[in-house]
Design a protein around this motif. Structure first.
Motif, PDB file in Angstrom:
ATOM      1  N   CYS A 249       0.832  -1.206   0.000  1.00 32.94           N
ATOM      2  CA  CYS A 249       0.000   0.000   0.000  1.00 32.94           C
ATOM      3  C   CYS A 249       0.864   1.253   0.000  1.00 32.94           C
ATOM      4  O   CYS A 249       1.913   1.291   0.638  1.00 32.94           O
ATOM      5  N   ILE A 250       0.379   2.253  -0.708  1.00 35.80           N
ATOM      6  CA  ILE A 250       0.979   3.581  -0.672  1.00 35.80           C
ATOM      7  C   ILE A 250      -0.106   4.545  -0.212  1.00 35.80           C
ATOM      8  O   ILE A 250      -1.180   4.602  -0.802  1.00 35.80           O
ATOM      9  N   TYR A 251       0.190   5.266   0.850  1.00 29.80           N
ATOM     10  CA  TYR A 251      -0.738   6.252   1.398  1.00 29.80           C
ATOM     11  C   TYR A 251      -0.094   7.631   1.369  1.00 29.80           C
ATOM     12  O   TYR A 251       1.100   7.768   1.613  1.00 29.80           O
ATOM     13  N   ILE A 252      -0.907   8.627   1.120  1.00 31.69           N
ATOM     14  CA  ILE A 252      -0.522  10.015   1.361  1.00 31.69           C
ATOM     15  C   ILE A 252      -1.476  10.495   2.451  1.00 31.69           C
ATOM     16  O   ILE A 252      -2.692  10.471   2.282  1.00 31.69           O
ATOM     17  N   VAL A 253      -0.893  10.871   3.583  1.00 30.53           N
ATOM     18  CA  VAL A 253      -1.683  11.178   4.774  1.00 30.53           C
ATOM     19  C   VAL A 253      -1.267  12.525   5.345  1.00 30.53           C
ATOM     20  O   VAL A 253      -0.079  12.793   5.516  1.00 30.53           O
TER      21      VAL A 253
END
Length: 128
Positions: free
Chosen positions: A105-109
């Protein structure tokens, strides 16, 4: 097969989108980053129909956007033998055999830790 192609295209598109944010590498043990990782894993587990919890196997990238609290979190998750609402998921063993699942998974948070507020701005996950 077609689903894998769509997922790969999604990761590529997210990668292009991520490049426009100009992220810089940071220590994956940095307090605010580590708390943000805990949040996205919790959110991932909540959003899954699966009754089993996933835990972090590896953090591939730990980055943040300069002068902000926006993090890029690139991680691999593994399916455990524990149910997703159990206490200590980090110490749960991984599943073995046909039920084995791993997810990248790749998240931008955006993380506002001091008021315990998180906003997932973008996310993409594919089963590996």
């Amino acid at each position: 097969m077609l689903q894998k192609v769509f997922q790969l295209v999604g990761l590529i598109v997210l990668g292009i989108h991520v490049c426009s944010y100009q992220f810089n590498n940071i220590d994956k043990h940095m307090k605010y980053f580590a708390i943000s990782v805990e949040y996205v894993v919790h959110k991932f587990n909540e959003d899954q129909d699966d009754e089993f919890a996933y835990k972090v196997l590896q953090v591939w990238r730990s980055q943040h956007q300069r002068w902000t609290w926006i993090f890029l979190i690139d991680l691999e998750l593994g399916r455990t033998i524990c149910k997703k609402y159990e206490e200590d998921i980090d110490s749960c063993p991984l599943q073995h055999g046909p039920g084995v699942k791993k997810v990248r998974c790749i998240y931008i948070v955006e993380s506002l830790i001091w008021i315990t507020q998180f906003k997932v701005m973008n996310s993409t996950c594919i089963q590996t």
